[in-house]
Motif scaffolding. Sequence first.
Motif, PDB file in Angstrom:
ATOM      1  N   SER A  21       0.834  -1.210   0.000  1.00 11.28           N
ATOM      2  CA  SER A  21       0.000   0.000   0.000  1.00 11.28           C
ATOM      3  C   SER A  21       0.863   1.251   0.000  1.00 11.28           C
ATOM      4  O   SER A  21       0.531   2.248  -0.658  1.00 11.28           O
ATOM      5  CB  SER A  21      -0.933   0.006   1.216  1.00 11.28           C
ATOM      6  OG  SER A  21      -0.197   0.057   2.425  1.00 11.28           O
ATOM      7  N   LEU A  22       1.979   1.229   0.716  1.00  9.78           N
ATOM      8  CA  LEU A  22       2.900   2.363   0.715  1.00  9.78           C
ATOM      9  C   LEU A  22       3.491   2.574  -0.680  1.00  9.78           C
ATOM     10  O   LEU A  22       3.555   3.708  -1.176  1.00  9.78           O
ATOM     11  CB  LEU A  22       4.007   2.132   1.741  1.00  9.78           C
ATOM     12  CG  LEU A  22       5.115   3.200   1.786  1.00  9.78           C
ATOM     13  CD1 LEU A  22       4.523   4.563   2.160  1.00  9.78           C
ATOM     14  CD2 LEU A  22       6.210   2.789   2.770  1.00  9.78           C
ATOM     15  N   ASN A 131      -4.984  -3.235  -0.141  1.00  9.17           N
ATOM     16  CA  ASN A 131      -3.931  -2.256  -0.434  1.00  9.17           C
ATOM     17  C   ASN A 131      -4.508  -0.860  -0.654  1.00  9.17           C
ATOM     18  O   ASN A 131      -3.960   0.135  -0.175  1.00  9.17           O
ATOM     19  CB  ASN A 131      -3.145  -2.693  -1.677  1.00  9.17           C
ATOM     20  CG  ASN A 131      -2.275  -3.904  -1.419  1.00  9.17           C
ATOM     21  OD1 ASN A 131      -1.935  -4.201  -0.274  1.00  9.17           O
ATOM     22  ND2 ASN A 131      -1.909  -4.604  -2.468  1.00  9.17           N
ATOM     23  N   PHE A 132      -5.627  -0.780  -1.388  1.00  3.63           N
ATOM     24  CA  PHE A 132      -6.259   0.517  -1.638  1.00  3.63           C
ATOM     25  C   PHE A 132      -6.788   1.124  -0.344  1.00  3.63           C
ATOM     26  O   PHE A 132      -6.659   2.329  -0.113  1.00  3.63           O
ATOM     27  CB  PHE A 132      -7.386   0.367  -2.659  1.00  3.63           C
ATOM     28  CG  PHE A 132      -6.946   0.572  -4.081  1.00  3.63           C
ATOM     29  CD1 PHE A 132      -7.309   1.705  -4.778  1.00  3.63           C
ATOM     30  CD2 PHE A 132      -6.151  -0.366  -4.721  1.00  3.63           C
ATOM     31  CE1 PHE A 132      -6.901   1.905  -6.083  1.00  3.63           C
ATOM     32  CE2 PHE A 132      -5.731  -0.182  -6.026  1.00  3.63           C
ATOM     33  CZ  PHE A 132      -6.111   0.954  -6.715  1.00  3.63           C
ATOM     34  N   PRO A 137      -5.303   6.493   4.756  1.00  4.50           N
ATOM     35  CA  PRO A 137      -4.687   7.437   5.709  1.00  4.50           C
ATOM     36  C   PRO A 137      -3.603   8.287   5.059  1.00  4.50           C
ATOM     37  O   PRO A 137      -3.472   9.476   5.380  1.00  4.50           O
ATOM     38  CB  PRO A 137      -4.090   6.505   6.780  1.00  4.50           C
ATOM     39  CG  PRO A 137      -4.909   5.256   6.693  1.00  4.50           C
ATOM     40  CD  PRO A 137      -5.233   5.100   5.240  1.00  4.50           C
ATOM     41  N   LEU A 138      -2.854   7.708   4.137  1.00  7.21           N
ATOM     42  CA  LEU A 138      -1.810   8.460   3.444  1.00  7.21           C
ATOM     43  C   LEU A 138      -2.423   9.520   2.536  1.00  7.21           C
ATOM     44  O   LEU A 138      -1.893  10.635   2.415  1.00  7.21           O
ATOM     45  CB  LEU A 138      -0.937   7.508   2.627  1.00  7.21           C
ATOM     46  CG  LEU A 138      -0.142   6.473   3.429  1.00  7.21           C
ATOM     47  CD1 LEU A 138       0.557   5.496   2.498  1.00  7.21           C
ATOM     48  CD2 LEU A 138       0.875   7.162   4.330  1.00  7.21           C
ATOM     49  N   LEU A 141      -3.602  12.327   4.717  1.00  6.17           N
ATOM     50  CA  LEU A 141      -2.440  13.096   5.160  1.00  6.17           C
ATOM     51  C   LEU A 141      -1.943  14.014   4.041  1.00  6.17           C
ATOM     52  O   LEU A 141      -1.564  15.169   4.281  1.00  6.17           O
ATOM     53  CB  LEU A 141      -1.330  12.149   5.602  1.00  6.17           C
ATOM     54  CG  LEU A 141      -0.021  12.805   6.068  1.00  6.17           C
ATOM     55  CD1 LEU A 141      -0.285  13.704   7.289  1.00  6.17           C
ATOM     56  CD2 LEU A 141       1.015  11.739   6.403  1.00  6.17           C
ATOM     57  N   MET A 142      -1.950  13.510   2.818  1.00  4.99           N
ATOM     58  CA  MET A 142      -1.518  14.314   1.681  1.00  4.99           C
ATOM     59  C   MET A 142      -2.455  15.505   1.471  1.00  4.99           C
ATOM     60  O   MET A 142      -2.003  16.635   1.237  1.00  4.99           O
ATOM     61  CB  MET A 142      -1.485  13.464   0.409  1.00  4.99           C
ATOM     62  CG  MET A 142      -1.020  14.211  -0.827  1.00  4.99           C
ATOM     63  SD  MET A 142      -1.502  13.378  -2.353  1.00  4.99           S
ATOM     64  CE  MET A 142      -3.288  13.556  -2.301  1.00  4.99           C
ATOM     65  N   ILE A 143      -3.758  15.259   1.555  1.00  7.19           N
ATOM     66  CA  ILE A 143      -4.737  16.340   1.394  1.00  7.19           C
ATOM     67  C   ILE A 143      -4.549  17.401   2.475  1.00  7.19           C
ATOM     68  O   ILE A 143      -4.585  18.604   2.197  1.00  7.19           O
ATOM     69  CB  ILE A 143      -6.169  15.769   1.437  1.00  7.19           C
ATOM     70  CG1 ILE A 143      -6.416  14.866   0.218  1.00  7.19           C
ATOM     71  CG2 ILE A 143      -7.196  16.892   1.485  1.00  7.19           C
ATOM     72  CD1 ILE A 143      -7.743  14.151   0.253  1.00  7.19           C
ATOM     73  N   LEU A 144      -4.332  16.970   3.708  1.00  8.51           N
ATOM     74  CA  LEU A 144      -4.107  17.906   4.812  1.00  8.51           C
ATOM     75  C   LEU A 144      -2.838  18.724   4.568  1.00  8.51           C
ATOM     76  O   LEU A 144      -2.816  19.944   4.799  1.00  8.51           O
ATOM     77  CB  LEU A 144      -4.003  17.144   6.126  1.00  8.51           C
ATOM     78  CG  LEU A 144      -3.685  17.978   7.376  1.00  8.51           C
ATOM     79  CD1 LEU A 144      -4.778  19.010   7.622  1.00  8.51           C
ATOM     80  CD2 LEU A 144      -3.502  17.073   8.589  1.00  8.51           C
ATOM     81  N   THR A 145      -1.791  18.049   4.084  1.00  5.05           N
ATOM     82  CA  THR A 145      -0.522  18.742   3.809  1.00  5.05           C
ATOM     83  C   THR A 145      -0.698  19.805   2.736  1.00  5.05           C
ATOM     84  O   THR A 145      -0.217  20.938   2.870  1.00  5.05           O
ATOM     85  CB  THR A 145       0.549  17.733   3.375  1.00  5.05           C
ATOM     86  OG1 THR A 145       0.733  16.747   4.397  1.00  5.05           O
ATOM     87  CG2 THR A 145       1.873  18.435   3.111  1.00  5.05           C
TER      88      THR A 145
END
Length: 253
Positions: A21-22, A131-132, A137-138, A141-145
């Motif tokens: 997933s990463l 995996n999707f 959470p990633l 996190l990207m949207i928040l960043t």
Amino acid sequence: MLLMPSTSSKPAVAHASNLASLLLFIYAITFSYAYVLLDTATGALILFAAVQISMMLISYIQGHRLNQLEILGALVAFGGFGYLVWPSVGVTNGELSITGMVLMVISGCAWGGYTLLGKGATRPLFTTGVNFILTLPLVLLMILTVWLIQVFTPVENNISVQLSGKGVLLAILSGGLASSIGYALWYQALRGLHSTQAAVLQLSVPIIAALGGVIFVGEQLSVHLIMCASIILFGISLVILTKPKSTIKKEVL
């Protein structure tokens, strides 16, 4: 259900899913940003080169040694792909972005790793779905960043990020539905391929896409496309039809 420590393969599978997933997230995010900086053909050339090299290198480290026909087939197939995209390779905004190139190399390596992890998947659809889900959470996190960057960027340098309902829906359908089905099918196909075959076989994707454009969009079937498709398919056939070398056994100390 919690995974308890044991000598079985379940913890390894769980770890592989987290790693997969990463890698899937890294592939998607770097791919997306790279194509903002690169044109289509240049990005594709860098991406597929990174995929082939990373998968073959990992395969080599794992003990698989290519025979002469496999090496020849891989070189022929990639040469045909390079010939296909070369007329369109160029620069974007007057220069070739080093940042875009690096991002696309990272994307290709991530996809190569994701592909190799899929060789052990016994339930491709379930594995792809997990995996999707694990990427969510990633993604958040990207949207928040991105939102924080937009808020704290000076007004004169601020880039407005706007979301539309239609855009979000299309992104979900294309990424969460269409892509997940495609990845699940790819995981299913991997079960009958060794790493080198899987790496080289992916070079058929541009040919399939181009033929789809000819059939469904009415694009012209050019002599250039026919020649490139023939070269790529010939190279792939050399790899697929060649009996792989046996894995070199480790010496007993």
